[in-house]
Scaffold this active site. Sequence first.
Site, short mmCIF file in Angstrom:
data_model
loop_
_atom_site.label_atom_id
_atom_site.label_comp_id
_atom_site.label_asym_id
_atom_site.label_seq_id
_atom_site.Cartn_x
_atom_site.Cartn_y
_atom_site.Cartn_z
N ASP A 126 -56.19 1.52 2.31
CA ASP A 126 -55.82 0.93 1.03
C ASP A 126 -55.40 -0.53 1.19
O ASP A 126 -55.62 -1.35 0.30
CB ASP A 126 -54.72 1.74 0.33
CG ASP A 126 -54.84 1.67 -1.19
OD1 ASP A 126 -55.98 1.77 -1.68
OD2 ASP A 126 -53.83 1.50 -1.87
N GLU A 162 -47.21 -6.23 -3.27
CA GLU A 162 -47.83 -5.03 -2.72
C GLU A 162 -48.39 -5.27 -1.31
O GLU A 162 -48.25 -4.42 -0.44
CB GLU A 162 -48.96 -4.60 -3.66
CG GLU A 162 -49.36 -3.16 -3.52
CD GLU A 162 -50.22 -2.72 -4.71
OE1 GLU A 162 -49.74 -2.87 -5.86
OE2 GLU A 162 -51.34 -2.27 -4.48
N GLU A 185 -56.25 0.76 -11.87
CA GLU A 185 -54.78 0.85 -11.89
C GLU A 185 -54.31 2.19 -12.46
O GLU A 185 -53.37 2.80 -11.94
CB GLU A 185 -54.19 -0.30 -12.72
CG GLU A 185 -54.47 -1.70 -12.18
CD GLU A 185 -53.66 -2.05 -10.93
OE1 GLU A 185 -53.55 -1.21 -10.02
OE2 GLU A 185 -53.14 -3.18 -10.87
N GLU A 220 -62.96 6.26 -6.74
CA GLU A 220 -61.59 6.70 -6.44
C GLU A 220 -61.58 8.07 -5.76
O GLU A 220 -60.82 8.28 -4.81
CB GLU A 220 -60.74 6.74 -7.73
CG GLU A 220 -60.36 5.36 -8.27
CD GLU A 220 -59.32 4.62 -7.41
OE1 GLU A 220 -58.58 5.26 -6.64
OE2 GLU A 220 -59.27 3.38 -7.52
C1 HMH Z 1 -58.24 2.70 -3.98
C2 HMH Z 1 -57.20 2.11 -4.85
N1 HMH Z 1 -57.29 2.26 -6.17
C3 HMH Z 1 -56.37 1.72 -6.99
C4 HMH Z 1 -55.30 1.02 -6.49
C5 HMH Z 1 -54.27 0.48 -7.45
O1 HMH Z 1 -53.81 -0.76 -7.19
C6 HMH Z 1 -55.23 0.87 -5.08
N2 HMH Z 1 -54.20 0.21 -4.50
N3 HMH Z 1 -56.18 1.44 -4.30
#
Ligand code: HMH
Length: 231
Positions: A56, A98, A150, A220
């Site tokens: 991520d 983040e 999001e 996702e």
């Molecule tokens: C894969 C993914 N989808 C959404 C977000 C939301 O910011 C993230 N950080 N990572």
Amino acid sequence: MQPQKTREEVEKINMIDTWLKKHRLIYVGATRHPFILSIRDGTVNLSSFKTWLGQDYIFVRAFVSFVASVLIKAWKESDDSGGDMEVLLGGMAALNDEIQWFKNEASKWGVQLSDIVPQKANKDYCRFLESLMSSEVNYTVAITAFWAIEAVYQQSFALCLEDGTNTPSDLQATCQRWGNDGFGKYCHSLKQIVNRRLKKASDDEIKKAEVALLDVLEHEVNFWNMSRGAA
Ligand SMILES: Cc1ncc(CO)c(N)n1
């Protein structure tokens, strides 16, 4: 007397909810994925969590560039009656936080971020983001994808914070990051922008935005699946 609205007109008032009803199963697949459910019930495998964390981090770096491109489209195309730029800028500021959070979290879990190799699902997702950065893709389509990206995280992680869940205490902060009320309100602002844009969009734009939403949901699910592969 007001003329009665056609079904199409009623559906367009809140296009997002219309789509979420229509594509309920795939939406649920993305927002209640087995990885998220395993965090929620406390059975999550820590190596899965670390895989997700490292992947991520790479995704978020591509995502920042994507959000910058959405901001440019907003500036060029939006009538901005909803203060779109402020909402997007707030999102970018949150991403700045983040990235730092990922670095701290990685060091806490002993994940070496410089060693992470993006897996196929991640590369595919980043390539998809890149395709949306093209100037050929208009603001309405791009911001629909942005909202969906999001919203999936917001819904997923909020689920782990509900009463009666068994989310491990050392994963609470992660769930809070995307599951907190402020992030929920931010997603709601994005959704309102999307609905406002879609109300005025051409049929062709609406179709493209719906496809973009479905693409996001599929990416996702594949993204969550990567963590399962590591278990
Ligand atoms: C894969 C993914 N989808 C959404 C977000 C939301 O910011 C993230 N950080 N990572």
